[in-house]
Each structure stands twice: as C-alpha cells, then as structure tokens.
Write a protein that holds these residues in place. Sequence first.
Motif, short mmCIF file in Angstrom:
data_model
loop_
_atom_site.label_atom_id
_atom_site.label_comp_id
_atom_site.label_asym_id
_atom_site.label_seq_id
_atom_site.Cartn_x
_atom_site.Cartn_y
_atom_site.Cartn_z
N THR A 64 0.84 -1.20 0.00
CA THR A 64 0.00 0.00 0.00
C THR A 64 0.88 1.25 0.00
O THR A 64 0.61 2.20 -0.74
N THR A 65 1.94 1.22 0.81
CA THR A 65 2.85 2.36 0.86
C THR A 65 3.47 2.60 -0.51
O THR A 65 3.51 3.73 -1.01
N ILE A 66 3.94 1.52 -1.12
CA ILE A 66 4.57 1.65 -2.44
C ILE A 66 3.58 2.19 -3.47
O ILE A 66 3.90 3.07 -4.27
N LYS A 67 2.36 1.67 -3.41
CA LYS A 67 1.36 2.13 -4.38
C LYS A 67 1.02 3.60 -4.18
O LYS A 67 0.67 4.30 -5.14
N MET A 68 1.13 4.06 -2.93
CA MET A 68 0.90 5.50 -2.71
C MET A 68 2.06 6.31 -3.27
O MET A 68 1.86 7.37 -3.85
N ILE A 69 3.27 5.78 -3.11
CA ILE A 69 4.44 6.49 -3.67
C ILE A 69 4.31 6.59 -5.20
O ILE A 69 4.71 7.56 -5.81
N LEU A 70 3.69 5.57 -5.79
CA LEU A 70 3.55 5.54 -7.24
C LEU A 70 2.31 6.25 -7.75
O LEU A 70 2.09 6.36 -8.96
N GLY A 71 1.46 6.68 -6.82
CA GLY A 71 0.25 7.38 -7.25
C GLY A 71 -0.87 6.45 -7.68
O GLY A 71 -1.85 6.90 -8.25
N LEU A 72 -0.71 5.15 -7.42
CA LEU A 72 -1.78 4.21 -7.79
C LEU A 72 -2.89 4.25 -6.75
O LEU A 72 -4.04 3.93 -7.02
N LEU A 73 -2.52 4.62 -5.50
CA LEU A 73 -3.51 4.82 -4.45
C LEU A 73 -3.30 6.23 -3.93
O LEU A 73 -2.19 6.76 -3.97
N HIS A 74 -4.37 6.83 -3.45
CA HIS A 74 -4.26 8.20 -2.93
C HIS A 74 -4.28 8.15 -1.41
O HIS A 74 -5.15 7.49 -0.83
N PRO A 75 -3.36 8.85 -0.74
CA PRO A 75 -3.33 8.80 0.72
C PRO A 75 -4.63 9.35 1.31
O PRO A 75 -5.22 10.28 0.76
N THR A 76 -5.07 8.74 2.42
CA THR A 76 -6.26 9.27 3.10
C THR A 76 -5.89 10.56 3.83
O THR A 76 -6.62 11.53 3.82
N SER A 77 -4.73 10.53 4.48
CA SER A 77 -4.24 11.76 5.10
C SER A 77 -2.73 11.68 5.21
O SER A 77 -2.13 10.64 4.93
N GLY A 78 -2.12 12.76 5.61
CA GLY A 78 -0.67 12.79 5.71
C GLY A 78 -0.06 13.31 4.44
O GLY A 78 -0.76 13.57 3.45
N LYS A 79 1.26 13.51 4.50
CA LYS A 79 1.93 14.08 3.35
C LYS A 79 2.89 13.08 2.73
O LYS A 79 3.52 12.29 3.44
N LEU A 80 2.98 13.14 1.42
CA LEU A 80 3.90 12.25 0.72
C LEU A 80 4.49 13.03 -0.45
O LEU A 80 3.76 13.53 -1.29
N ALA A 81 5.82 13.16 -0.45
CA ALA A 81 6.47 13.87 -1.55
C ALA A 81 7.50 12.95 -2.18
O ALA A 81 8.25 12.28 -1.48
N VAL A 82 7.49 12.89 -3.51
CA VAL A 82 8.49 12.12 -4.24
C VAL A 82 9.25 13.12 -5.11
O VAL A 82 8.64 13.83 -5.89
N PHE A 83 10.54 13.21 -4.91
CA PHE A 83 11.37 14.24 -5.55
C PHE A 83 10.76 15.62 -5.30
O PHE A 83 10.77 16.48 -6.17
N GLY A 84 10.18 15.81 -4.11
CA GLY A 84 9.61 17.10 -3.76
C GLY A 84 8.31 17.42 -4.45
O GLY A 84 7.81 18.54 -4.34
N ASN A 85 7.75 16.43 -5.17
CA ASN A 85 6.51 16.67 -5.90
C ASN A 85 5.41 15.73 -5.43
O ASN A 85 5.69 14.78 -4.69
N LEU A 86 4.22 15.96 -5.94
CA LEU A 86 3.15 15.00 -5.68
C LEU A 86 3.46 13.72 -6.44
O LEU A 86 3.99 13.76 -7.55
N PRO A 87 3.09 12.57 -5.89
CA PRO A 87 3.40 11.31 -6.58
C PRO A 87 2.76 11.20 -7.95
O PRO A 87 3.30 10.55 -8.83
N ARG A 88 1.61 11.85 -8.16
CA ARG A 88 0.92 11.67 -9.44
C ARG A 88 1.48 12.56 -10.53
O ARG A 88 1.07 12.46 -11.69
N ASP A 89 2.40 13.46 -10.15
CA ASP A 89 2.99 14.36 -11.12
C ASP A 89 3.74 13.58 -12.21
O ASP A 89 4.50 12.68 -11.92
N VAL A 90 3.47 13.96 -13.47
CA VAL A 90 4.12 13.23 -14.57
C VAL A 90 5.64 13.40 -14.53
O VAL A 90 6.39 12.46 -14.79
N ALA A 91 6.09 14.59 -14.14
CA ALA A 91 7.53 14.85 -14.07
C ALA A 91 8.18 13.92 -13.05
O ALA A 91 9.32 13.48 -13.22
N THR A 92 7.45 13.63 -11.97
CA THR A 92 7.98 12.71 -10.96
C THR A 92 8.16 11.32 -11.54
O THR A 92 9.18 10.66 -11.34
#
Lengths: 676, 431
Positions: B67-95
Amino acid sequence: MLKLNWKIWLAVLVGMVAVPVAFTLLLSAQGAQAAAQWVGFLGGVVVSGWVSFGLIRWREVGWVKRVNTFVITTLIFSLAGLLFRALGWETGWKTSAYLFLAVLGFLVGINVLRLLLRPGHPILGVARTMLEEALRMGIALIFIIALFAMLVILPLGLGSEDRVTYMVQRFLVYSTAVVFVLLGLMTVLLSARTVSLELSSRQAHMTLTKPITRWQYLLGKWLGIVLLDAVLVAVAGVAIYGFTMGIARNPALNDLDRFQVDREILTARLAMTPDPIDIGWEQMYQNVLTEKQLRDPDQFGTEGTALSSLPNAIKQEVMAEAIGRFYTVDGASSKQYRFTGLQSARLASERSIERAKAIVRDQSGLSDDEAEQYVRATLSQPNELKPETIQKVTPAVGDEMVRELEREKIQLVLTPDTSPEPEDQFVEFYIRVNNQPWPRLMEPGAPPMPVNRGEVPVESPYEVNIPASMIDQEGTLVVTIEVPRQRLDGTPQPYVQFNYKDAQIELYYRVGSFEVNLLKAMAVLWLKLCFLAMLGLAAGALLSFPVAAMLGLVVFVAAWASGAIDESLADYASTPRNADAWTVVTATVSSFFTHIGNGAFYDAFRVVVRIIGEGFMLLVPSFGKFNTSELLSTGRVIGLGLVFSATWKIGLMWTGIVGAIGLYFFHRREIARVTV
Amino acid sequence: MTQALSLPNQPAPPTTEDVVVKAMGLTKIFKDFWLRDKVRAVDAIDFEIRRGEVFGLLGPNGSGKSTTIKMILGLLHPTSGKLAVFGNLPRDVATKKRIGYLPEETYLYRFLSPTETLDYYGKLFHLDRSTRKKRIAMLLEMVGLDHAANRPVGEFSKGMMRKVGLAQALINDPELLILDEPTSGMDPIATNDVKEVILKLRDRGKTILLCSHLLADVQDVCDRVSMMFGGKVRREGDLDRLLQVQDKTTITTGKLTGISDEQLVAALEKLGLTDVVLDHPRRTLEQVFLEMVDEAQRQGVKTFGARSGREVAAFLQGEGEDDTTFNQRKTQREREVLIESLVSAAPETNTSATEAGPDRSEAADQSIKTPTPQLDKAADTLLAQLTGEKPAPIEKPKPAGPTTAKKEDSSKSPDAKPDTDRGVIDDLLNG
C-alpha cells in the motif's frame, strides 16, 4: 566462426540471384538456350529454397514476419483462385481476387499505421499497443473476418433480382448496414474490454506509473481503435465500391434499368422542391388562415390574427393545408411549378454539350458550328436538322453523343394521388417544361411532341427525365402540369394531388459523383464508430467489462435505431414534443393525472414509459439523423453540410462529452485496489 | 558503501535535495461500501528515503508495504498525511519520469514480445526510436532474454516474465527504482543478477526502494531498512547497526597446515580468550548452485529458458549508449570474467569480517569464529515475525567443539547464514 544471421542470409540471397541470372544471360548470349533454361530453372529452385529457409528460420524477426504474412496471404488466395479457375467457376475466382485485394489493402493499411505510431510519444505508444491487442487477441479478428466474409457473400446472394437497379440498391443498403453493425459491435466490445481488463488484470499499474497522464492513456486507446476502424472502413469502402461496380455491370433488364443504375443510383443528385411563383410560402399560409378564420373564428382566431401567435397544432394544420393546396391540380386546369437555383446543373449541361460537340466534330468531320448546331438541335428541335448533316453522323457517333448528353439529364419525380380512387389506379396528366415542346432526344430527326403525357399509377413515384439544357440562363425551370377533366377512356378526374405522404414534386440533378458520395458515407460511418469507441472506453474506465460492454451495446443499438425509436415513442403516448421544456413537463404531468382521473391506468402507464424512453434517448446521439445509407442507395447527394454536422455533433460533441465524463471519473479513481 | 553508512552513529540530517521520498503521517484507510473505515492499511507512518541508498521496506504479508509503495507511485491516494516524491506529488508526470517500477507480479501484455513490450514502455518515456532500440538490446542481453526477444510474453515462465518486468523498470535509467518483491519467481542466478544490478545502480548514486520478505535479499543489498507491522513502522535504521552483534568477535585466517585445531584453541585460550570455538566456513547452497550453472554454461549445455550471467546494460552504468562500447564489452572473455565475478560476489557480501578475498576454487579455506549461537534475542524474534507465513527456521548452533574439514560438506555450521539458505530454497521452490 561467423554465425549465420538474417543479414548474411539476405546478402547470400542477392548473390544467389545474381549468379544464375548472369550465367543465364551469358549462356543465352552464346546461343545455348537449353543450357540457359536449365541454369535458370536450377537457380530458381535453389533461390526459392534459400528464400523459404530464411523466411522460416528468421520468422520472428520483425520484417521477415511481415513479409511472411504477405507471402502466405498471397499463396492462399492464389491457390484458391487457381482452384476455382480450374473448376471453371468464374465468380469464385473473381471473388477471391477481390478478397485478396481487400486483405492486401488491410495488411498494407495496418503496416502504415504501425509506421505512423512509431515515434516515441506515450499517446502513440498506447495506440500502437491497442492496435496490436485488437489484431492479436482474436476479438477484433473475428469481426474482421466476418466483415470480409459478408462482403463476399452479399453480392453472391443478390442474384435473384431481375432488375440491376434493385440489385445495386439492395447491395448498397445491406453492405453499409453490415459494415456498420460489425464494426460497431467490434468497436464497442474492444473499447469496453481494453481499459476494464487492464485495470482488473493490472497492466494499467505498469502503464500508469510511467510518465503518462490519464487523458493521454484514454486518448491513446481511442486513437488505436479509431485508426484500426479507419483502415477497416477504408477497405470496406473500396470493397463495396468494387462489388457495386461489378453488380452494376450485369446485363440490365432494359434501357430504363440501365439508365436508372448509371444516372440515378451511381451518382450523387440533389433533390429540390418548387417554390410558389408569385407569392411566398408565408403569404400562402396567411391566405389559408384568413379563409379559415372567416369560417371558424372560434378555432382559428378573429381575422387578422397572425399565424405565429396560434398554438402549434393549429399552425401545423394550416401549413399542411396550404402545402396540400399548392400541390393539387384540379381537373381541366393547369398549374406551374418553378424550380430556381439550378445554375450548377445548367453549367454541367453546358460542359456536357461541349463534350458532345467535340465527339461529333472530331469523329464525323463536321465544322465546329455544324457540330454545335447538330447537338443543340438534337436536344430541342431535332426536326430542324438538315438531312445532309444527319447523314454525316454515323449511328455509332450519334449514340456516343446521346450517352454523353444523357449524363446531365435531370429527373422530375411526382407521386400522384386522387380521390375517389380510380378503379384501375391510374391517373392521366400532361407535363410541359418551360412551355416548350417536349424533345425526343433518343430519336434524332423526329419532331418534338407537344407535351409529355403521363399515364401513371396512383401512390407510386413517377419519373420524367428532362435534358438539363432546358434550364434557362438564370437557373430556373418551370414545369407546367395539366390535368384533363377526364381520362382518354372517359374516367372522370376531379383533381390530382402531388404530395402523397410527404412526397412532393421533386427535381433531381447531378451535383457529384458516386465515388465522392460513398467516401462521405464511409466518413460519417467512421465518425459514428469514433463515438462508440469513446463510449466503450469511458464505460470500461469506470465499470467492469460485462457491465461496460452491455452499456455500450445498449447505446449502440439505441443510437442505430434512434429514428425508429423516436417515431414509435411519439406514437406511443400523446404528449407534446416540439415545445419548450416547461410546456412538455406541465402537459405530460397533466395528461398523466387526467388519465389517472379517468381511470385509464394503462394510458397513464404509457405516458410514464414515454418519459423514460425520451429521457434515455436524450443520452443517445441520434444516428438516424445521419442516415447516409438511404441517400447513397437512392443516388442522392450526401451534402457537405450533413458531413460537417455529423463531424460536429457525433465526432466532436457527443464523443467529447462522453470522453470528458469518462475522464473526469477515471482521473479521480484509484488505479490499484484494496489488497490487505 | 555509501557515505550514509560510513557514519552509522550520528547520521547528519539530510538536506532536502538528498531526500527522494518523504512521508509524514502517511495514512491509508480503506472504506467499505457504506464508507465506513474498514482497514487501516497504513497508519500515520513517517519515513524518508535518501538519495543514493538502498532502502528496504520489510514486513509480513498485509503489513502495509505494498500500500505504501502504491501510494508512492500514485496508484492509491493517501487518506491523510503528506507524501512527496522528488519534492513533488506522486501523481505528477515529471515525478514519474524519474522512477522505475517493478510490481510484485509482472502484469505484461501477453500478446507482445519482450522487444515490443520494452518498446511500448520506452515510448511512454518519450524515448526516440534509436535510443529505444539500443536500450532494448542491452536490457534483453542483460536479463538474458535476447534469444526469446520475439516470442510472445504469454508463453513465458513466471521468472522470464519477471525479467521482462525488470528490464522495463530500467528502460528510463531511473533515479529511483522501486522493486516490489523483485526476485519472486526467479532462479538463484537471476536473483544474483538482480542484486548486482541493484548494487551497480546504487554505486551510480541511484536510489532504490526494495520491498521484500525474502530477508536474505534484503540483507545482501540494503543500506537502511524500515520494518512494518500492522500498518506502522516498528523499527528503522542502518542495516549494519541493526545486525551487529556487539559482544562477539570473528577471527579469519588461511588454511591450517601443521597446526591441529586443539593446538590453536589452546593457544588462543592462553591469550586469555574464553569460549573459543573453532569452525570452518561453509558455502551457501546459492554458491553451489551458481557453480553448477557456470560449469554447464562453460560446457555449452543449451537451455530454452533464460540464460544469465550477463553484464549490466551500459546505459545504466553511465557509459553512453553507442554501440561500439557495448559491443566491445560483449566479448566472450568479458562474459566469462563477468560470470566469474558474479558467482564470487555472494560470499563477499555475506561475510563482512573476511579479510582476504574469498577464493572459491580453494573451498577448503578456513576461518575461526567465535561461536555466534544466535543473533541477539530481539533480532531473532523479529526475524521470525517478519518471515510471516512460514516461521523462520533459524539454525540452532552446533554444540561448541572442534570440527574437522570432512564435516564441511555434510553438516550445517553456525556461521552459515540461515536466511541466505532460506532465500535460495524459496527461489528454487518458486522458480
């Protein structure tokens, strides 16, 4: 050691071809023909062996695979063709040749698509994979094979008709319907399947974690499907064209049959209705209204009330009566109908006369002036031609000239009706065009008849061919219809009316070619498929495959039959239709309660059914409004307006709306599922 | 070893650029049909993955790793809390451009060949045709599927599919590589290849997030691990520090000639050492297996399955993508050397205290070890917990006493890594 790979194989092949060719040439140059033949034969055997070996050995290399597909296709069809030919079944081998061309066209089209989808872009990548999915997963392949099979079987099954006209018409109607149904089903199933299955079996997890947005993913899928559809529609269009031309070449029943096939079906004609000569339609409506107001002011309002301020039903009644009167010719009287705006037909006729003139001039040795005179006289005053001029033109040249002139004939179509119905169902009337004598084009030298006399069965269309050269400089043509008080056999004719069931007096003239018309029909068909593809994708992005496929099929069938459904809904329960939303709602509710109050529960139920039906039809694009198949099969032009309107409404609006809804929810949904 | 590991006691607080993934209070709650909370899959976890490290996410089944990995990949959306990948939102295409992902199972299009599959994923990264062609050739060579490059993936075994999966995860030369159970279904050779790729990429400054319950694999490659249970992080830190046994010492030496075991023990005890136990190092089953394959390949035995022992694709090693470099590196001799180094890589990573480079041809190499009857009690229970469905059969040490060289082949010795063996057995069972 050097490992044998396909590049070496190819290089060896070149050498293998070159050596025997060189030897053959050398030997034949030295006069050793027998030896040259032997070398050629052996070289051929060795080369074919080497080619086969390579094609089998490296069958998995991309280009070899493609070459193999072509080779195998060619082999199968040539074998089938040769077999049929040996058996003496001409239709069989001709059909296999057509089919081979169609399959070849399909293969070439697919490979062109692959080439187009080669650049490194996510949308193109998804589209390419979609294409391969369709071609390799069997689902689409079944429909493609069925499509080819149907296109072959249809013309074979039309043999029983005696009139070529009907054969061609039936083939056009059936073949376009078959193409639409098969490709529509394929598109719906394919599009509903791809996204929903990728989500459930998780290929989407891999794709959507790559730098591709959801809209790019959906667009790529859509692109893949509609491009495949485009190739299939194109191949089907070419096949339909080929078979239509084949059927049309069958021996015709008579000259009329031949004329109708060539000039009325395999063409694109525009239909035109006449305008009132001195007063406009508005004035005619007003006249009828005033008359009715004098008689019945309670229903139609006091004299001077404008038509526009009256209720819809009254308005329609008045208009219908005015139109009815316009198309009615009383016994022992005549009426003129004027067609305007025929400049393009007139111009086409001028060009046709030029061509006919060239034929006569070049083949009969007449001077330019003589030739022109000959042609124009043939068209209007054949009796004025000098016998020595007629002698110069051989019958063959005359026929060729007439064929050329006939290309630009226009058709006047009338559907007469009368009351009381005559016992033998026939009426009689006379037609005169532009108050000129009626020319007899087919018999040069014969005097023109004063009028064209029609002895015509009631309630069926009657057609008169008129040379387009009779249209005047302003593009106007006036048709005079005269109805005698009684027929030649003495049967009385009180009046003849020419708007039986909405069929009015119509004038058809050629504005385009059958080829362009077919192209437009295929384009509109493809636009419908574009919508279905988006519908399936949107459904598949939100629902599971079975549900998405069901939804897609229901909308497909409803859209397809939208014309008929619309009509039956209108007849099913009486509530107003073409009014503003508020009127519709209040009228519907009040009629529902009126029925309940009267104890007519079934009628109330019908009102509810109709509301549901109308509501559903609001969610379905009405393909019925873009029924190109009917136009195509009756040789009527598919206007650019219709094509643009289909592009806008189906291709952009409906597809866009459905796509936007699908994307909105797809964008919000989580791709992965609960796995704890 | 990276910088982070050389300072295990006081790691400097990483700067923002050094943090690739940062989670703060990350929570995922799955709701049921009536929107009531059903499962708290991830419960307010904090962690960060720093640039250039191999980060292991461990935990039994259902602990929230995936579940954690899928949130990092943007396949699942976090219910709460913050998650940044390369300082961006996980769903960002640039990420996503900078990430490579291998899911726990390989979901490929069954109708595409490996070449077409990789071509497809290459297009998703906007790679042009020539780059795609080169990378695909290198990757297929690397995972040993070049001979099956044009067969439909649907015909492949699970392990072969996995290799295609690994290749697609690397096609964009990712900065962050997320591997979910990367070695499941792979044979020991392929497993070794994967580990090698991971280490090579780490050496090039790439970041790797490894999620696995094959603890041997994790132990071989990870710098830092985070252990999850019930949606929460229970333990986190540098692997070396977590595994170090503070009150024991290992002494390694060459082959004993002319000195008996008893003499040696006596000599050591004379120095004041207590509880001296003499033992010989054992090879792992993995090593033996790799030797067998190596030998078979040298004898030219054919296989229709995946071949292995190939080098890591040049573009992943930052060596440019021109064909000449690649072809030069592909010589037969190079391959042999590579297989050699691959096979010998295992002991290197296993025994940190060994001084001399291990020489497999001289299997009689000996070492003296102070007995390590168990890793400490805490780690022991933890490992048992982590291995989930099958409680880890942690080797009980042999009673202390002199051993002979003969025993080497037939009996287990205390220094054999129990989880390494388990990993190999698991692999064999799966593959």
